[in-house]
Design a protein around this motif. Sequence first.
Motif, PDB file in Angstrom:
ATOM      1  N   GLY A  22       5.229  46.825 107.218  1.00 29.93           N
ATOM      2  CA  GLY A  22       6.141  46.012 106.956  1.00 29.93           C
ATOM      3  C   GLY A  22       5.581  44.590 106.602  1.00 29.93           C
ATOM      4  O   GLY A  22       4.615  44.144 105.678  1.00 29.93           O
ATOM      5  N   ILE A  23       6.121  43.601 107.015  1.00 32.09           N
ATOM      6  CA  ILE A  23       5.948  42.203 106.744  1.00 32.09           C
ATOM      7  C   ILE A  23       4.508  41.818 107.496  1.00 32.09           C
ATOM      8  O   ILE A  23       4.461  42.154 108.436  1.00 32.09           O
ATOM      9  CB  ILE A  23       7.008  41.121 107.027  1.00 32.09           C
ATOM     10  N   ILE A  24       3.511  41.231 106.616  1.00 28.21           N
ATOM     11  CA  ILE A  24       2.249  41.035 107.153  1.00 28.21           C
ATOM     12  C   ILE A  24       1.901  39.418 107.207  1.00 28.21           C
ATOM     13  O   ILE A  24       0.801  38.881 107.796  1.00 28.21           O
ATOM     14  CB  ILE A  24       1.097  41.905 106.343  1.00 28.21           C
ATOM     15  N   ASN A  25       2.948  38.593 106.585  1.00 29.77           N
ATOM     16  CA  ASN A  25       2.542  37.123 106.539  1.00 29.77           C
ATOM     17  C   ASN A  25       3.180  36.154 107.838  1.00 29.77           C
ATOM     18  O   ASN A  25       2.980  35.111 107.608  1.00 29.77           O
ATOM     19  CB  ASN A  25       2.992  36.632 104.978  1.00 29.77           C
ATOM     20  N   ASP A  26       4.020  36.877 108.558  1.00 37.02           N
ATOM     21  CA  ASP A  26       4.673  36.166 109.528  1.00 37.02           C
ATOM     22  C   ASP A  26       3.587  35.946 110.947  1.00 37.02           C
ATOM     23  O   ASP A  26       2.508  36.899 110.791  1.00 37.02           O
ATOM     24  CB  ASP A  26       5.891  36.491 110.082  1.00 37.02           C
ATOM     25  N   GLU A  27       3.930  35.074 111.848  1.00 37.78           N
ATOM     26  CA  GLU A  27       3.025  34.967 112.871  1.00 37.78           C
ATOM     27  C   GLU A  27       2.652  36.213 113.900  1.00 37.78           C
ATOM     28  O   GLU A  27       1.737  36.426 114.159  1.00 37.78           O
ATOM     29  CB  GLU A  27       3.386  33.709 113.720  1.00 37.78           C
ATOM     30  N   PRO A  28       3.801  36.873 114.079  1.00 37.72           N
ATOM     31  CA  PRO A  28       3.958  38.005 114.810  1.00 37.72           C
ATOM     32  C   PRO A  28       2.796  39.070 114.143  1.00 37.72           C
ATOM     33  O   PRO A  28       1.850  39.607 114.805  1.00 37.72           O
ATOM     34  CB  PRO A  28       5.127  38.657 115.006  1.00 37.72           C
ATOM     35  N   ALA A  29       2.793  39.356 112.937  1.00 42.52           N
ATOM     36  CA  ALA A  29       2.184  40.199 112.193  1.00 42.52           C
ATOM     37  C   ALA A  29       0.468  39.788 111.913  1.00 42.52           C
ATOM     38  O   ALA A  29      -0.322  40.539 112.450  1.00 42.52           O
ATOM     39  CB  ALA A  29       2.562  40.575 110.930  1.00 42.52           C
ATOM     40  N   ARG A  30       0.481  38.503 112.042  1.00 36.32           N
ATOM     41  CA  ARG A  30      -1.037  37.835 112.012  1.00 36.32           C
ATOM     42  C   ARG A  30      -1.567  38.056 113.311  1.00 36.32           C
ATOM     43  O   ARG A  30      -2.693  38.348 113.406  1.00 36.32           O
ATOM     44  CB  ARG A  30      -0.715  36.388 111.567  1.00 36.32           C
ATOM     45  N   SER A  31      -0.728  37.807 114.312  1.00 37.73           N
ATOM     46  CA  SER A  31      -1.313  37.725 115.864  1.00 37.73           C
ATOM     47  C   SER A  31      -1.745  39.016 115.985  1.00 37.73           C
ATOM     48  O   SER A  31      -2.810  39.517 116.865  1.00 37.73           O
ATOM     49  CB  SER A  31      -0.574  37.278 116.652  1.00 37.73           C
ATOM     50  N   ALA A  32      -0.954  40.094 115.618  1.00 39.86           N
ATOM     51  CA  ALA A  32      -0.884  41.651 115.764  1.00 39.86           C
ATOM     52  C   ALA A  32      -2.449  41.840 115.194  1.00 39.86           C
ATOM     53  O   ALA A  32      -3.128  42.972 115.753  1.00 39.86           O
ATOM     54  CB  ALA A  32       0.024  42.397 115.384  1.00 39.86           C
ATOM     55  N   ALA A  33      -2.498  41.554 114.061  1.00 37.84           N
ATOM     56  CA  ALA A  33      -3.870  41.879 113.198  1.00 37.84           C
ATOM     57  C   ALA A  33      -4.990  41.271 114.077  1.00 37.84           C
ATOM     58  O   ALA A  33      -6.045  42.041 114.213  1.00 37.84           O
ATOM     59  CB  ALA A  33      -3.889  41.398 111.827  1.00 37.84           C
ATOM     60  N   TYR A  34      -4.806  39.994 114.529  1.00 40.55           N
ATOM     61  CA  TYR A  34      -6.415  39.637 115.099  1.00 40.55           C
ATOM     62  C   TYR A  34      -6.335  40.185 116.320  1.00 40.55           C
ATOM     63  O   TYR A  34      -7.590  40.519 116.848  1.00 40.55           O
ATOM     64  CB  TYR A  34      -6.055  38.123 115.625  1.00 40.55           C
TER      65      TYR A  34
END
Length: 201
Positions: A22-34
């Motif tokens: 799904g979406i990769i550029n919102d803050e939840p997605a960024r934080s999940a990647a980190y």
Amino acid sequence: LPHLQGVRLLRIDDIRTEQMPGIINDEPARSAAYRTAAFAATLELNQHRPVLLEATYQPPWHRHEIATLSLRLKVPLYVVQCVCAPEEAGRRFMGRSADHAGADLTVQSVRQASMDYRPFDGALVIDTTAGTANTGSLNRVLSFLESGPATDATRWARHEYKPSQVTAPAPVSVDTPHKLSRDSVKAANKRSLRYIVGGAI
């Protein structure tokens, strides 16, 4: 760097584009990647293997987790900060593919970020304006990793990379094992003693 062949490299952008649904550029997605990268790094470090991380690590809450991990596992942290001139940053941005991880950014915002960037004075700074693969820069990085002083994890976590940046709480060192929450990384697919963080070039 030939000396680092075999060392696992974790790129936040790759995790976001290849593993995040799904979406990769919102803050939840960024934080999940980190957090996915931090989880994978923990597995490597627990096996007494070094690991490389490539990301901007500008948000203080992302740095806080890495710094705390370094302190808890008692492994040295080496931070390499790559910078370039604003115009060069904009030129590189325009040359990226349409589906890259920073597609939500603009040329103007990238140039502004380059102008606002305040490197941490307790880590290595490499100016890549003239290019990213020159021998001099590579030798500086290798020398730093082999004999340079480790980065103060607490100071790095609290550094403000840009004006008016929210400061993270100080990392804490604990003696008892602490397990990273799997819930924070379940959105990504899992893959399979020095701790090195390098800014994205």
